[in-house]
Design an enzyme around this catalytic site. Structure first.
Site, PDB file in Angstrom:
ATOM      1  N   ARG A   1      -9.541  -0.141  15.622  1.00 38.02           N
ATOM      2  CA  ARG A   1      -9.632  -0.321  14.184  1.00 38.02           C
ATOM      3  C   ARG A   1     -11.111  -0.435  13.798  1.00 38.02           C
ATOM      4  O   ARG A   1     -11.873  -1.159  14.443  1.00 38.02           O
ATOM      5  CB  ARG A   1      -8.892  -1.593  13.749  1.00 38.02           C
ATOM      6  CG  ARG A   1      -7.384  -1.585  14.039  1.00 38.02           C
ATOM      7  CD  ARG A   1      -6.648  -0.643  13.103  1.00 38.02           C
ATOM      8  NE  ARG A   1      -5.223  -0.653  13.372  1.00 38.02           N
ATOM      9  CZ  ARG A   1      -4.330  -1.412  12.723  1.00 38.02           C
ATOM     10  NH1 ARG A   1      -4.744  -2.249  11.790  1.00 38.02           N
ATOM     11  NH2 ARG A   1      -3.059  -1.334  13.012  1.00 38.02           N
TER      12      ARG A   1
ATOM     13  N   ARG B   1       0.820  -1.211   0.000  1.00 38.01           N
ATOM     14  CA  ARG B   1       0.000   0.000   0.000  1.00 38.01           C
ATOM     15  C   ARG B   1       0.858   1.267   0.000  1.00 38.01           C
ATOM     16  O   ARG B   1       0.672   2.152  -0.841  1.00 38.01           O
ATOM     17  CB  ARG B   1      -0.906   0.016   1.242  1.00 38.01           C
ATOM     18  CG  ARG B   1      -1.920  -1.101   1.349  1.00 38.01           C
ATOM     19  CD  ARG B   1      -2.933  -1.086   0.217  1.00 38.01           C
ATOM     20  NE  ARG B   1      -3.633   0.174   0.118  1.00 38.01           N
ATOM     21  CZ  ARG B   1      -4.187   0.628  -1.012  1.00 38.01           C
ATOM     22  NH1 ARG B   1      -4.086  -0.071  -2.129  1.00 38.01           N
ATOM     23  NH2 ARG B   1      -4.829   1.775  -1.031  1.00 38.01           N
TER      24      ARG B   1
ATOM     25  N   SER C   1       5.261   6.384  12.544  1.00 37.26           N
ATOM     26  CA  SER C   1       4.011   5.825  12.023  1.00 37.26           C
ATOM     27  C   SER C   1       3.120   6.930  11.490  1.00 37.26           C
ATOM     28  O   SER C   1       3.350   8.120  11.736  1.00 37.26           O
ATOM     29  CB  SER C   1       3.277   5.076  13.129  1.00 37.26           C
ATOM     30  OG  SER C   1       2.794   5.991  14.095  1.00 37.26           O
ATOM     31  N   CYS C   2       2.066   6.534  10.782  1.00 38.14           N
ATOM     32  CA  CYS C   2       1.098   7.511  10.272  1.00 38.14           C
ATOM     33  C   CYS C   2       0.452   8.271  11.423  1.00 38.14           C
ATOM     34  O   CYS C   2       0.254   9.490  11.342  1.00 38.14           O
ATOM     35  CB  CYS C   2       0.049   6.822   9.408  1.00 38.14           C
ATOM     36  SG  CYS C   2      -0.846   5.480  10.245  1.00 38.14           S
TER      37      CYS C   2
ATOM     38  N   GLY D   1       1.551   2.438  19.177  1.00 39.68           N
ATOM     39  CA  GLY D   1       2.845   2.868  19.706  1.00 39.68           C
ATOM     40  C   GLY D   1       3.074   4.353  19.516  1.00 39.68           C
ATOM     41  O   GLY D   1       4.134   4.875  19.860  1.00 39.68           O
TER      42      GLY D   1
ATOM     43  N   ASP E   1       9.477 -12.689  -5.742  1.00 37.97           N
ATOM     44  CA  ASP E   1       8.832 -13.194  -6.957  1.00 37.97           C
ATOM     45  C   ASP E   1       7.632 -14.046  -6.562  1.00 37.97           C
ATOM     46  O   ASP E   1       7.765 -15.056  -5.875  1.00 37.97           O
ATOM     47  CB  ASP E   1       9.821 -14.024  -7.779  1.00 37.97           C
ATOM     48  CG  ASP E   1       9.281 -14.357  -9.169  1.00 37.97           C
ATOM     49  OD1 ASP E   1       8.070 -14.170  -9.394  1.00 37.97           O
ATOM     50  OD2 ASP E   1      10.080 -14.793 -10.022  1.00 37.97           O
TER      51      ASP E   1
ATOM     52  N   ASN F   1      -4.169   7.975   6.472  1.00 40.79           N
ATOM     53  CA  ASN F   1      -3.067   7.179   7.019  1.00 40.79           C
ATOM     54  C   ASN F   1      -2.240   6.499   5.926  1.00 40.79           C
ATOM     55  O   ASN F   1      -1.176   5.955   6.201  1.00 40.79           O
ATOM     56  CB  ASN F   1      -3.591   6.118   7.992  1.00 40.79           C
ATOM     57  CG  ASN F   1      -4.775   5.347   7.461  1.00 40.79           C
ATOM     58  OD1 ASN F   1      -5.915   5.818   7.528  1.00 40.79           O
ATOM     59  ND2 ASN F   1      -4.524   4.165   6.919  1.00 40.79           N
TER      60      ASN F   1
END
Length: 481
Positions: A370, A138, A288-289, A348, A166, A453
């Site tokens: 979440r 992403r 982090s985001c 975190g 691969d 995010n």
């Protein structure tokens, strides 16, 4: 003529002006490495309607809509100057000119305001720095989009290669398709072709070598003509110095991690502590985001009011780390179906604040939930301040921070009363203050901070990479301290 006719005529006139601005913006961008902004939003490669919408956004910041008739003269003045690589904000030029009482012409004022990008102050156009993406998930694909978008634009970065495992037949074509189309962020802006014989994806003319490797220590990047590169590890597989050092192979000079770093790895939030990086530091984390979302407004509040303690609750979109349906997961609760549940988990980000803001002595705690949305999260920052204040004062302060401070690329400000999460998909800011939701009572302030995010965080990563590569060009006019 009716009012409706007047409005339509005015719109068509503004469309014509915006259309005339596009070639000027493009020429400055391509030939002089000048990125034209409007209140920190790039106007490069924007459509007529996008330019008009960006001007209209100014009413949320300055209280009145900014017209293209006001900014066009400044843009025309810029085209007549011998500019060097820089970023120039038309919105700030117009605002500072309006406040200036010396009677200067637009041309005179503009030349003075951007003098740092002309003449003896003009910096040389630098050779592009090679960039390698390790991982193509992403964040990796969004970083690719941003690097391709900015190629040749003065950011001095050139995406040379992507390293992946691969996955078998049709791997290259499938990865190119994922870059071309995204269910959240839409179509890639441009053209993508695949050269399977040379294991290369060509995006808007940028040849990106796809290197297949299961182990970073097996890759010799110089064999692909890659030298002195910055490698961005977006796999999250290694987060300490020992693990990330495996990337320091022939051809790789620095490693940037798109996850919180462990141990002595510096956690950098651009706009807050990027200036603290040592020039010889070869391994860096972009945190982090969520850390990027909360640290800039936390700093803005601490600098103005002082912060004694705080708690951050993040309502976070689900990620690929969770399961589509209930299944085994090493973490508590994350094994439960992501699109069907709200899932309490840990974050975190609160502990990471100490690394980004070491002078902040306040204890910051945090937790996360979440929720079943694919992108855009919100952080609720509950702060006890060192002095009492009012809601109006806090909002005015944060509005000004988003407009004129060194944090204006990190903090955005919105007053829309009906804003919801999907409105912020594609935001390039690390954090967007929701004015309507803000609550202040005495020494307690609660801020609601939206953030994309995925994309907003990726923009922060690119800013860090620009900084460590030495190609972060100055912005004019200079505002704030």
């Amino acid at each position: 003529m009716t009012v409706n006719d007047d409005s339509f005529t005015d719109w068509k006139n503004r469309e014509e002006i915006a259309e005339s601005m596009i070639p000027m913006i493009g020429k400055l961008h391509r030939e002089r490495d000048v990125t034209v902004l409007l209140h920190s939003r790039s106007l490069v490669n924007k459509s007529v309607v996008s330019i008009l919408k960006t001007h209209r956004f100014a009413r949320q910041i300055a209280g009145a809509e900014l017209s293209v008739t006001e900014t066009l003269p400044f843009l025309e003045a810029l085209t007549k100057l011998d500019l060097g690589p820089s970023q120039i904000d038309l919105g700030m030029l117009a605002a500072t000119y309006q406040a200036d009482d010396r009677g200067l012409s637009v041309a005179e004022f503009t030349a003075e305001a951007v003098a740092g990008a002309t003449g003896a102050h003009k910096i040389d156009r630098r050779e592009p720095r090679d960039v390698v993406l390790y991982g193509f998930g992403r964040i990796g694909r969004l970083l690719a989009r941003l690097l391709i978008e900015k190629a040749g634009s003065g950011n001095g970065l050139r995406l040379r290669a992507v390293v992946v495992r691969d996955s078998g037949g049709g791997d290259l074509v499938k990865r190119a398709s994922l870059l071309r189309r995204d269910s959240i962020h839409g179509q890639f802006q441009g053209t993508i072709t695949v050269d399977e014989a040379n294991s290369t994806i060509v995006a808007n003319g940028n040849a990106i070598k796809v290197i297949y490797a299961a182990d970073p220590t097996t890759v010799d990047y110089t064999a692909y003509g890659i030298e002195n590169a910055i490698l961005i590890d977006n796999t999250g597989r290694w987060r300490d110095r020992e693990g990330l050092s495996q990337h320091l192979r022939p051809g790789i000079d620095k490693v940037v991690l798109t996850a919180p770093g462990k141990g002595d790895v510096p956690n950098i939030v651009h706009g807050v502590n990027h200036d603290t990086m040592k020039p010889d530091e070869r391994i860096i984390s972009c945190a982090s985001c969520t850390t990027n979302a909360i640290v800039p407004p936390l700093k803005a509040m601490a600098d103005e009011y002082g912060v004694l303690r705080g708690h951050v609750e993040t309502v976070h979109s689900f990620t690929n780390d969770q399961n589509l349906l209930d299944n085994y997961h090493k973490s508590e609760r994350r094994g439960r179906s992501a699109p069907l549940n709200m899932v309490i988990t840990e974050t975190g980000a609160a502990s990471a604040v100490a690394k980004a803001l070491p002078d902040l002595k306040a204890r910051i705690t945090g937790s996360s939930i979440r929720v079943p949305v694919p992108d855009v999260s919100i952080a609720i920052l509950n702060l006890q301040l060192a002095r009492e204040t009012t809601r109006e004062e806090v909002l005015d302060h944060l509005r000004q921070v988003s407009l004129t401070s060194p944090l204006k690329r990190q903090i955005d400000f919105i007053t829309a009363p009906d804003a919801v999460s999907s409105d912020f998909i594609g935001s390039r800011h690390a954090s967007i203050v929701d004015a309507g939701a803000t609550k202040v009572e005495g020494d307690n302030a609660i801020l609601y901070l939206w953030y994309d995010n995925e994309f907003g965080y990726s923009c922060q990563v690119v800013r860090v990479v620009q900084h460590v590569s030495g190609v972060e060009y100055p912005t004019f006019p200079v505002t704030g301290a």
